[in-house]
Design a protein around this motif. Structure first.
Motif, mmCIF file in Angstrom:
data_model
loop_
_atom_site.group_PDB
_atom_site.id
_atom_site.type_symbol
_atom_site.label_atom_id
_atom_site.label_comp_id
_atom_site.label_asym_id
_atom_site.label_seq_id
_atom_site.Cartn_x
_atom_site.Cartn_y
_atom_site.Cartn_z
ATOM 1 N N GLY A 1 0.743 -1.124 0.000
ATOM 2 C CA GLY A 1 -0.078 0.013 0.061
ATOM 3 C C GLY A 1 0.667 1.232 0.088
ATOM 4 O O GLY A 1 2.124 1.349 0.403
ATOM 5 N N ASP A 2 0.067 2.184 -0.401
ATOM 6 C CA ASP A 2 0.813 3.811 -0.459
ATOM 7 C C ASP A 2 2.277 3.747 -1.129
ATOM 8 O O ASP A 2 3.211 4.323 -0.778
ATOM 9 C CB ASP A 2 1.111 4.120 0.911
ATOM 10 C CG ASP A 2 1.430 5.698 1.101
ATOM 11 O OD1 ASP A 2 0.914 6.445 0.358
ATOM 12 O OD2 ASP A 2 1.975 6.061 1.966
ATOM 13 N N GLY A 3 2.008 3.007 -2.450
ATOM 14 C CA GLY A 3 3.054 3.259 -3.446
ATOM 15 C C GLY A 3 4.408 2.237 -2.799
ATOM 16 O O GLY A 3 5.574 2.058 -3.232
ATOM 17 N N LYS B 1 11.039 6.195 0.188
ATOM 18 C CA LYS B 1 9.892 6.538 -0.668
ATOM 19 C C LYS B 1 10.312 8.095 -0.809
ATOM 20 O O LYS B 1 11.013 8.848 -0.379
ATOM 21 C CB LYS B 1 8.714 6.753 0.076
ATOM 22 C CG LYS B 1 8.225 5.340 0.222
ATOM 23 C CD LYS B 1 6.707 5.221 0.478
ATOM 24 C CE LYS B 1 6.421 5.819 2.155
ATOM 25 N NZ LYS B 1 5.198 5.726 2.819
ATOM 26 N N ASN C 1 10.113 2.412 4.013
ATOM 27 C CA ASN C 1 9.772 3.673 4.153
ATOM 28 C C ASN C 1 10.472 4.907 3.953
ATOM 29 O O ASN C 1 9.918 5.919 3.373
ATOM 30 C CB ASN C 1 8.658 3.673 5.388
ATOM 31 C CG ASN C 1 7.629 2.845 5.268
ATOM 32 O OD1 ASN C 1 6.918 2.560 4.259
ATOM 33 N ND2 ASN C 1 7.310 2.249 6.514
ATOM 34 N N SER D 1 -2.065 2.129 -7.948
ATOM 35 C CA SER D 1 -2.539 1.103 -6.921
ATOM 36 C C SER D 1 -1.450 0.137 -6.946
ATOM 37 O O SER D 1 -0.427 0.042 -7.408
ATOM 38 C CB SER D 1 -3.792 0.694 -7.262
ATOM 39 O OG SER D 1 -3.583 -0.156 -8.487
ATOM 40 N N PRO E 1 6.063 5.656 -5.384
ATOM 41 C CA PRO E 1 5.356 6.693 -4.798
ATOM 42 C C PRO E 1 4.230 7.229 -5.656
ATOM 43 O O PRO E 1 3.041 7.418 -5.050
ATOM 44 C CB PRO E 1 6.339 7.786 -4.231
ATOM 45 C CG PRO E 1 7.427 7.164 -4.306
ATOM 46 C CD PRO E 1 7.520 6.087 -5.257
ATOM 47 N N ASP E 2 4.649 7.240 -6.986
ATOM 48 C CA ASP E 2 3.200 7.925 -7.774
ATOM 49 C C ASP E 2 2.467 6.591 -8.368
ATOM 50 O O ASP E 2 1.836 6.677 -9.483
ATOM 51 C CB ASP E 2 3.714 8.805 -8.938
ATOM 52 C CG ASP E 2 4.762 8.086 -9.795
ATOM 53 O OD1 ASP E 2 5.263 6.793 -9.542
ATOM 54 O OD2 ASP E 2 5.039 8.638 -11.191
ATOM 55 N N SER E 3 2.499 5.335 -7.885
ATOM 56 C CA SER E 3 1.790 4.295 -8.563
ATOM 57 C C SER E 3 0.427 4.680 -8.396
ATOM 58 O O SER E 3 0.008 5.487 -7.564
ATOM 59 C CB SER E 3 2.098 3.190 -7.945
ATOM 60 O OG SER E 3 1.739 3.068 -6.361
#
Length: 279
Positions: free
Chosen positions: A199-201, A279, A276, A232, A228-230
């Motif tokens: 989740g969240d890229g 990112k 994390n 989903s 990060p810019d995925s």
């Protein structure tokens, strides 16, 4: 006497500044071992499969090589493997190849997602180029020639940047194709997963060694993709992937990374913190 000391100090400073800088990154074509293309920094290593290995397997997947932090080891491992002990790097010499790829994305490759399924290239990479080579950075490109999936025709140029002191490499995958848009999946093959973040890229796994065909392995492997810019993040079959829909020629940028519990990152929580921060 004072002038002489100043001269000696200046001479020593000049000698240090002019000394060749030690390389802490490496990437090269490996013709002596089935056209592998290997990459490495002082923390991680891995390889892509080339033409001579097609069929065994034909796969874009990244083969993760775990190792202890410090020196570059890939050339040493290849030297031993090609001079007699073909399984040298499947044994623990301060690191090893204990990650299973087969036909998959392995530890962080990408491929198109077509009709809900990952559409792998029809060949392994077929050409390569070193774009830049410095002691603290190397950039290379691998090219996958055009292949077909139903009416789709697509080709891939994969640019990878390797720097020291990080568990991640930077990727820029440029797909060209004959449709208006294409969804690309960048991600990880899920093996015996103990913990994961989706989740969240971020796609991050903490799992048991997946290739124990030569000797048992009691360490854990962390792998991750950070985009990060995925659009989903989801599970597709046996993979966990980050998805991005693009136009032809529009690059897909992300990072892939790995670690070994016998190195500095010993727990899942430490790996996920590292992911994390990337990112």
């Amino acid at each position: 006497m004072k002038k002489r000391l100043i001269f000696i100090v200046l001479a020593l400073a000049l000698a240090v500044s002019c000394a060749p800088k030690e390389f802490r990154v490496m990437a090269r074509y490996v013709p002596e071992r089935a056209d592998d293309f290997v990459f490495e920094n002082n923390l991680i290593a891995g390889r892509f499969y080339g033409e001579a290995l097609e069929g065994n397997p034909t796969s874009p997947g990244i083969d993760v090589w775990v190792k202890l932090p410090g020196k570059l080891v890939a050339n040493e491992w290849y030297e031993h493997a090609t001079s007699g002990d073909g399984n040298y790097y499947h044994h623990d010499h301060g690191g090893k190849d204990c990650y299973k790829v087969a036909v998959s994305l392995g530890g962080g490759a990408s491929s198109p997602l077509v009709n809900g399924k990952i559409a792998y290239p029809a060949t392994n990479y077929r050409s390569w180029e070193i774009l830049s080579e410095k002691p603290d950075e190397i950039v290379f490109v691998l090219n996958y020639p055009e292949w077909s999936v139903d009416s789709l025709k697509v080709a891939l140029s994969k640019k990878v940047r390797v720097k020291p002191d990080t568990y991640f490499c930077e990727v820029e995958d440029t797909y060209t194709f004959n449709t208006e848009e294409l969804t690309v999946a960048a991600g990880l093959l899920r093996h015996d997963v103990a913990q994961e973040i989706l989740g969240d890229g971020v796609v991050a796994l903490w799992e048991h060694a997946s290739d124990q065909s030569v000797e048992p392995e009691d360490g854990m492997i962390g792998v991750a993709v950070v985009m990060p810019d995925s659009d989903s993040v989801k599970v597709v079959g046996k993979h966990a992937v980050a998805l991005k829909t693009i136009k032809s020629g529009e690059p897909v940028r992300y990072k892939f990374g790995s670690c070994w519990s016998k190195g500095d990152i010993k727990e899942a929580s430490a790996w996920f913190d590292t992911v994390n921060k990337a990112k």
